[in-house]
Design a protein around this motif. Sequence first.
Motif, PDB file in Angstrom:
ATOM      1  N   LEU A   1       0.828  -1.214   0.000  1.00  0.00           N
ATOM      2  CA  LEU A   1       0.000   0.000   0.000  1.00  0.00           C
ATOM      3  C   LEU A   1       0.860   1.260   0.000  1.00  0.00           C
ATOM      4  N   VAL A   2       1.929   1.253   0.761  1.00  0.00           N
ATOM      5  CA  VAL A   2       2.838   2.404   0.770  1.00  0.00           C
ATOM      6  C   VAL A   2       3.482   2.571  -0.602  1.00  0.00           C
ATOM      7  N   ALA A   3       3.903   1.471  -1.207  1.00  0.00           N
ATOM      8  CA  ALA A   3       4.498   1.547  -2.546  1.00  0.00           C
ATOM      9  C   ALA A   3       3.481   2.057  -3.560  1.00  0.00           C
ATOM     10  N   THR A   4       2.222   1.677  -3.409  1.00  0.00           N
ATOM     11  CA  THR A   4       1.184   2.145  -4.320  1.00  0.00           C
ATOM     12  C   THR A   4       0.932   3.637  -4.145  1.00  0.00           C
ATOM     13  N   VAL A   5       0.927   4.111  -2.916  1.00  0.00           N
ATOM     14  CA  VAL A   5       0.750   5.545  -2.677  1.00  0.00           C
ATOM     15  C   VAL A   5       1.913   6.327  -3.280  1.00  0.00           C
ATOM     16  N   VAL A   6       3.124   5.808  -3.130  1.00  0.00           N
ATOM     17  CA  VAL A   6       4.291   6.458  -3.735  1.00  0.00           C
ATOM     18  C   VAL A   6       4.134   6.503  -5.253  1.00  0.00           C
ATOM     19  N   ALA A   7       3.684   5.414  -5.841  1.00  0.00           N
ATOM     20  CA  ALA A   7       3.481   5.389  -7.293  1.00  0.00           C
ATOM     21  C   ALA A   7       2.415   6.393  -7.713  1.00  0.00           C
ATOM     22  N   GLY A   8       1.348   6.488  -6.931  1.00  0.00           N
ATOM     23  CA  GLY A   8       0.299   7.446  -7.257  1.00  0.00           C
ATOM     24  C   GLY A   8       0.768   8.884  -7.155  1.00  0.00           C
ATOM     25  N   LEU A   9       1.600   9.173  -6.154  1.00  0.00           N
ATOM     26  CA  LEU A   9       2.113  10.529  -5.998  1.00  0.00           C
ATOM     27  C   LEU A   9       3.137  10.886  -7.066  1.00  0.00           C
ATOM     28  N   ARG A  10       3.779   9.883  -7.631  1.00  0.00           N
ATOM     29  CA  ARG A  10       4.805  10.127  -8.642  1.00  0.00           C
ATOM     30  C   ARG A  10       4.302  10.038 -10.074  1.00  0.00           C
ATOM     31  N   GLY A  11       2.986   9.847 -10.260  1.00  0.00           N
ATOM     32  CA  GLY A  11       2.453   9.954 -11.610  1.00  0.00           C
ATOM     33  C   GLY A  11       1.840   8.713 -12.210  1.00  0.00           C
ATOM     34  N   ALA A  12       1.691   7.643 -11.467  1.00  0.00           N
ATOM     35  CA  ALA A  12       1.033   6.451 -12.011  1.00  0.00           C
ATOM     36  C   ALA A  12      -0.448   6.768 -12.236  1.00  0.00           C
ATOM     37  N   SER A  13      -1.056   6.043 -13.145  1.00  0.00           N
ATOM     38  CA  SER A  13      -2.455   6.329 -13.489  1.00  0.00           C
ATOM     39  C   SER A  13      -3.381   6.020 -12.304  1.00  0.00           C
ATOM     40  N   ARG A  14      -4.471   6.745 -12.243  1.00  0.00           N
ATOM     41  CA  ARG A  14      -5.429   6.540 -11.156  1.00  0.00           C
ATOM     42  C   ARG A  14      -6.021   5.144 -11.201  1.00  0.00           C
ATOM     43  N   TRP A  15      -6.274   4.663 -12.403  1.00  0.00           N
ATOM     44  CA  TRP A  15      -6.857   3.332 -12.551  1.00  0.00           C
ATOM     45  C   TRP A  15      -5.937   2.288 -11.925  1.00  0.00           C
ATOM     46  N   ALA A  16      -4.638   2.388 -12.192  1.00  0.00           N
ATOM     47  CA  ALA A  16      -3.677   1.427 -11.637  1.00  0.00           C
ATOM     48  C   ALA A  16      -3.614   1.554 -10.122  1.00  0.00           C
ATOM     49  N   VAL A  17      -3.603   2.764  -9.618  1.00  0.00           N
ATOM     50  CA  VAL A  17      -3.493   2.982  -8.174  1.00  0.00           C
ATOM     51  C   VAL A  17      -4.741   2.478  -7.455  1.00  0.00           C
ATOM     52  N   ILE A  18      -5.911   2.782  -7.982  1.00  0.00           N
ATOM     53  CA  ILE A  18      -7.151   2.356  -7.330  1.00  0.00           C
ATOM     54  C   ILE A  18      -7.275   0.833  -7.330  1.00  0.00           C
ATOM     55  N   SER A  19      -6.933   0.201  -8.452  1.00  0.00           N
ATOM     56  CA  SER A  19      -7.035  -1.264  -8.489  1.00  0.00           C
ATOM     57  C   SER A  19      -6.014  -1.916  -7.569  1.00  0.00           C
ATOM     58  N   LEU A  20      -4.816  -1.344  -7.473  1.00  0.00           N
ATOM     59  CA  LEU A  20      -3.817  -1.905  -6.558  1.00  0.00           C
ATOM     60  C   LEU A  20      -4.221  -1.714  -5.098  1.00  0.00           C
ATOM     61  N   VAL A  21      -4.771  -0.572  -4.774  1.00  0.00           N
ATOM     62  CA  VAL A  21      -5.211  -0.343  -3.396  1.00  0.00           C
ATOM     63  C   VAL A  21      -6.317  -1.322  -3.025  1.00  0.00           C
ATOM     64  N   ALA A  22      -7.271  -1.525  -3.932  1.00  0.00           N
ATOM     65  CA  ALA A  22      -8.354  -2.481  -3.658  1.00  0.00           C
ATOM     66  C   ALA A  22      -7.800  -3.890  -3.479  1.00  0.00           C
ATOM     67  N   ALA A  23      -6.883  -4.293  -4.346  1.00  0.00           N
ATOM     68  CA  ALA A  23      -6.306  -5.635  -4.259  1.00  0.00           C
ATOM     69  C   ALA A  23      -5.522  -5.820  -2.969  1.00  0.00           C
ATOM     70  N   LEU A  24      -4.753  -4.824  -2.595  1.00  0.00           N
ATOM     71  CA  LEU A  24      -3.939  -4.949  -1.386  1.00  0.00           C
ATOM     72  C   LEU A  24      -4.778  -4.876  -0.118  1.00  0.00           C
ATOM     73  N   LEU A  25      -5.875  -4.146  -0.145  1.00  0.00           N
ATOM     74  CA  LEU A  25      -6.768  -4.143   1.019  1.00  0.00           C
ATOM     75  C   LEU A  25      -7.420  -5.506   1.210  1.00  0.00           C
ATOM     76  N   VAL A  26      -7.784  -6.151   0.114  1.00  0.00           N
ATOM     77  CA  VAL A  26      -8.331  -7.514   0.215  1.00  0.00           C
ATOM     78  C   VAL A  26      -7.293  -8.448   0.822  1.00  0.00           C
ATOM     79  N   LEU A  27      -6.057  -8.362   0.339  1.00  0.00           N
ATOM     80  CA  LEU A  27      -5.006  -9.232   0.882  1.00  0.00           C
ATOM     81  C   LEU A  27      -4.692  -8.896   2.338  1.00  0.00           C
ATOM     82  N   PHE A  28      -4.781  -7.632   2.699  1.00  0.00           N
ATOM     83  CA  PHE A  28      -4.574  -7.246   4.101  1.00  0.00           C
ATOM     84  C   PHE A  28      -5.609  -7.910   4.996  1.00  0.00           C
ATOM     85  N   PHE A  29      -6.866  -7.893   4.567  1.00  0.00           N
ATOM     86  CA  PHE A  29      -7.918  -8.504   5.377  1.00  0.00           C
ATOM     87  C   PHE A  29      -7.816 -10.026   5.386  1.00  0.00           C
ATOM     88  N   VAL A  30      -7.322 -10.615   4.293  1.00  0.00           N
ATOM     89  CA  VAL A  30      -7.057 -12.059   4.304  1.00  0.00           C
ATOM     90  C   VAL A  30      -5.986 -12.371   5.334  1.00  0.00           C
TER      91      VAL A  30
END
Length: 126
Positions: free
Chosen positions: A89-118
């Motif tokens: 999640l921290v790496a995804t936030v860094v990617a989002g702040l550095r210019g990665a697309s919103r679609w990529a950031v949102i999908s990665l955050v959703a995926a990592l939150l699911v894995l966090f809860f698992v």
Amino acid sequence: MRLLAVPLFLTCGPFLFATFALARTITSYRRGRLRPLPLWSVGVAWLVTVYGAYVFLYYTLKPSPELPPWKDPETLDLGLLFLLAPVGLVATVVAGLRGASRWAVISLVAALLVLFFVGLLEGASV
């Protein structure tokens, strides 16, 4: 007989979302719209999802003997996602702040939150 549909969706589903996000980030990088840091950050988050899918598939194809949850390697390995998902999640936030697309950031955050809860649920079962 074990029911495998829900664990399959909860571990391999995030891997598919992260793979699409990584593919989009790679195409942005190749077109020159993105610097290397967001690409590496998305790659780190993708590796966390690879770990979750790998652990589930490995222990599904090669099951361990029936052990209590505090000794079962599958439970302990999936419980490690509780610690690894925030790194992604921290790496995804860094990617989002550095210019990665919103679609990529949102999908990665959703995926990592699911894995966090698992990982949280697996850790709570111990």
